[in-house]
Design an enzyme around this catalytic site. Sequence first.
Site, short mmCIF file in Angstrom:
data_model
loop_
_atom_site.label_atom_id
_atom_site.label_comp_id
_atom_site.label_asym_id
_atom_site.label_seq_id
_atom_site.Cartn_x
_atom_site.Cartn_y
_atom_site.Cartn_z
CB CYS A 131 -6.64 -9.23 0.86
SG CYS A 131 -5.34 -10.46 1.08
CG HIS A 244 -8.29 -13.16 -2.06
ND1 HIS A 244 -7.35 -13.38 -3.04
CD2 HIS A 244 -7.60 -12.65 -0.99
CE1 HIS A 244 -6.16 -13.01 -2.60
NE2 HIS A 244 -6.28 -12.57 -1.36
P1 NAP Z 1 5.21 -6.54 -4.54
O1 NAP Z 1 4.46 -6.52 -5.81
O2 NAP Z 1 6.30 -7.52 -4.37
O3 NAP Z 1 5.79 -5.05 -4.26
C1 NAP Z 1 6.62 -4.77 -3.19
C2 NAP Z 1 6.90 -3.27 -3.15
O4 NAP Z 1 7.67 -2.96 -1.99
C3 NAP Z 1 7.67 -2.76 -4.34
O5 NAP Z 1 7.28 -1.45 -4.65
C4 NAP Z 1 9.10 -2.78 -3.81
O6 NAP Z 1 9.97 -1.88 -4.47
C5 NAP Z 1 8.83 -2.28 -2.39
N1 NAP Z 1 9.98 -2.60 -1.53
C6 NAP Z 1 10.49 -3.83 -1.24
N2 NAP Z 1 11.57 -3.70 -0.46
C7 NAP Z 1 11.77 -2.40 -0.25
C8 NAP Z 1 12.74 -1.62 0.45
N3 NAP Z 1 13.74 -2.21 1.08
N4 NAP Z 1 12.61 -0.27 0.45
C9 NAP Z 1 11.60 0.33 -0.21
N5 NAP Z 1 10.66 -0.34 -0.90
C10 NAP Z 1 10.74 -1.68 -0.92
O7 NAP Z 1 4.24 -6.78 -3.29
P2 NAP Z 1 2.72 -6.31 -3.06
O8 NAP Z 1 1.81 -7.39 -3.41
O9 NAP Z 1 2.51 -4.98 -3.68
O10 NAP Z 1 2.67 -6.21 -1.47
C11 NAP Z 1 3.45 -5.32 -0.75
C12 NAP Z 1 3.09 -5.44 0.73
O11 NAP Z 1 1.76 -4.99 0.92
C13 NAP Z 1 3.11 -6.88 1.25
O12 NAP Z 1 4.39 -7.23 1.68
C14 NAP Z 1 2.10 -6.84 2.34
O13 NAP Z 1 2.68 -6.50 3.57
C15 NAP Z 1 1.14 -5.77 1.90
N6 NAP Z 1 -0.08 -6.36 1.34
C16 NAP Z 1 -1.21 -6.16 2.00
C17 NAP Z 1 -2.38 -6.68 1.54
C18 NAP Z 1 -3.63 -6.48 2.32
O14 NAP Z 1 -4.35 -7.39 2.47
N7 NAP Z 1 -3.95 -5.35 2.86
C19 NAP Z 1 -2.43 -7.41 0.38
C20 NAP Z 1 -1.26 -7.62 -0.31
C21 NAP Z 1 -0.09 -7.08 0.20
P3 NAP Z 1 10.93 -2.40 -5.67
O15 NAP Z 1 10.06 -2.51 -6.87
O16 NAP Z 1 11.92 -1.29 -5.78
O17 NAP Z 1 11.51 -3.69 -5.25
C1 3JM Z 2 0.02 -9.97 2.41
O1 3JM Z 2 6.57 -8.59 5.26
C2 3JM Z 2 6.24 -9.35 4.38
O2 3JM Z 2 7.01 -10.20 3.93
C3 3JM Z 2 4.85 -9.23 3.81
C4 3JM Z 2 4.01 -10.43 4.00
C5 3JM Z 2 2.60 -10.21 3.46
C6 3JM Z 2 1.57 -9.71 4.26
C7 3JM Z 2 1.85 -9.20 5.64
O3 3JM Z 2 2.01 -10.02 6.57
O4 3JM Z 2 1.93 -7.98 5.77
C8 3JM Z 2 2.32 -10.56 2.13
C9 3JM Z 2 1.05 -10.43 1.61
C10 3JM Z 2 0.27 -9.61 3.73
C11 3JM Z 2 -0.86 -9.14 4.57
O5 3JM Z 2 -1.66 -8.35 4.07
O6 3JM Z 2 -1.00 -9.56 5.72
#
Ligand code: NAP
Ligand code: 3JM
Length: 338
Positions: A131, A244
């Site tokens: 992000c 952010h």
């Molecule tokens: P979040 O609100 O904690 O949501 C996590 C999601 O992943 C929920 O839908 C959860 O399902 C699912 N999940 C977790 N464990 C799983 C499993 N074993 N099998 C299937 N689904 C599973 O987190 P978030 O903020 O949305 O972020 C999710 C991910 O996106 C992060 O870990 C990161 O890698 C990425 N991300 C990327 C950016 C970016 O900059 N591009 C920004 C933020 C996050 P349940 O509800 O069933 O637990």
């Molecule tokens: C943003 O695998 C994880 O625990 C997710 C960690 C995470 C990440 C990542 O490294 O993919 C949390 C929030 C990010 C990201 O966008 O890099």
Amino acid sequence: MKSFCVAVVGATGAVGNEMIKILEERNFPVGEIKLLASERSLGKNLEYKGKSIPVEVLKEDSFTGVQIGLFSAGGSISEKFAPLAAQAGCVVVDNTSAFRMVPDIPLVVPEVNPEAIALYKNRGIIANPNCSTIQMVVALKPIHDAVRIKRIVVSTYQAVSGTGKKAVDELMNQTRALLSFQDPVVKVYPHQIAFNCLPQIDVFVDNGYTKEEMKMINETKKIMNDPSIAVTATTVRVPVFYAHSESVNIETEKKITPQEVRDLLAKAPGVTVVDDPQQRLYPMAIHAAGKDGTFVGRIREDESIPNGINMWVVSDNLRKGAALNAVQIAEILGKDYL
Ligand code: NAP
Ligand code: 3JM
């Protein structure tokens, strides 16, 4: 008109929820939508275009017949399931850090390097940057093209929603507790986040930087296709819910004036210049939240060096920083490649 079977992996999360909203808002050509999450979500339903859709548990065979997979369920889930999805013929747009620095996997911001999308053919995977990187390169690419950026010094002020749903609840609960003279419960972050700033995002690596800082450094060079840009970053979590903010200092090869930067950015795709200090106008998180743009202001000369510019860059981390960027990639993929 073509339409696609789209899977949202991590559909119940903060990013997944935004993905569903954005697919709907932008009228993405969805033929069928599959909402995937963990076993914890079994029995839940989510709304898409007024219809209640049951959440399915993510499994090895979830991707049969799926053409586009938008992944945001964490790095380890992507490492396991993105290659399986690709094998089944699904093109994955992955929001985690799992594949961003793999050389033959494209890392894409549509305003900056849309041509890299073609490289999805290598592995069936396109990586969506971090992000904080996305909003910075959207603002810097036009300047780099015009006068070449030699060095970037960035400090971030990152919202808790970037950590997911649990972190949004934690800031809310800690704030409520402290205002009621109770002890805050600290679970998600290493320290209290309410009324505080944490100079640690993600874990520390050997050079003393955090992983989040290294993501900004490495991803910027890859997206701008220029390993010669020197980048240093300090990433900080602040008690803000959405959007952010970044203090960005650049040193350029050729001189550029603040007014020239304003004029360049005013016509740059995805950028909105908000820069009228006399009227106390500058970008702020509370205004960027819920919007699609990258907002830039406080554009001024860095008088400590010959060719330096300072600016303040703000964007909604769940929209342009994650879900919107992924859906924009999917739009180009669907229109030009699938
Ligand atoms: P979040 O609100 O904690 O949501 C996590 C999601 O992943 C929920 O839908 C959860 O399902 C699912 N999940 C977790 N464990 C799983 C499993 N074993 N099998 C299937 N689904 C599973 O987190 P978030 O903020 O949305 O972020 C999710 C991910 O996106 C992060 O870990 C990161 O890698 C990425 N991300 C990327 C950016 C970016 O900059 N591009 C920004 C933020 C996050 P349940 O509800 O069933 O637990
Ligand atoms: C943003 O695998 C994880 O625990 C997710 C960690 C995470 C990440 C990542 O490294 O993919 C949390 C929030 C990010 C990201 O966008 O890099």
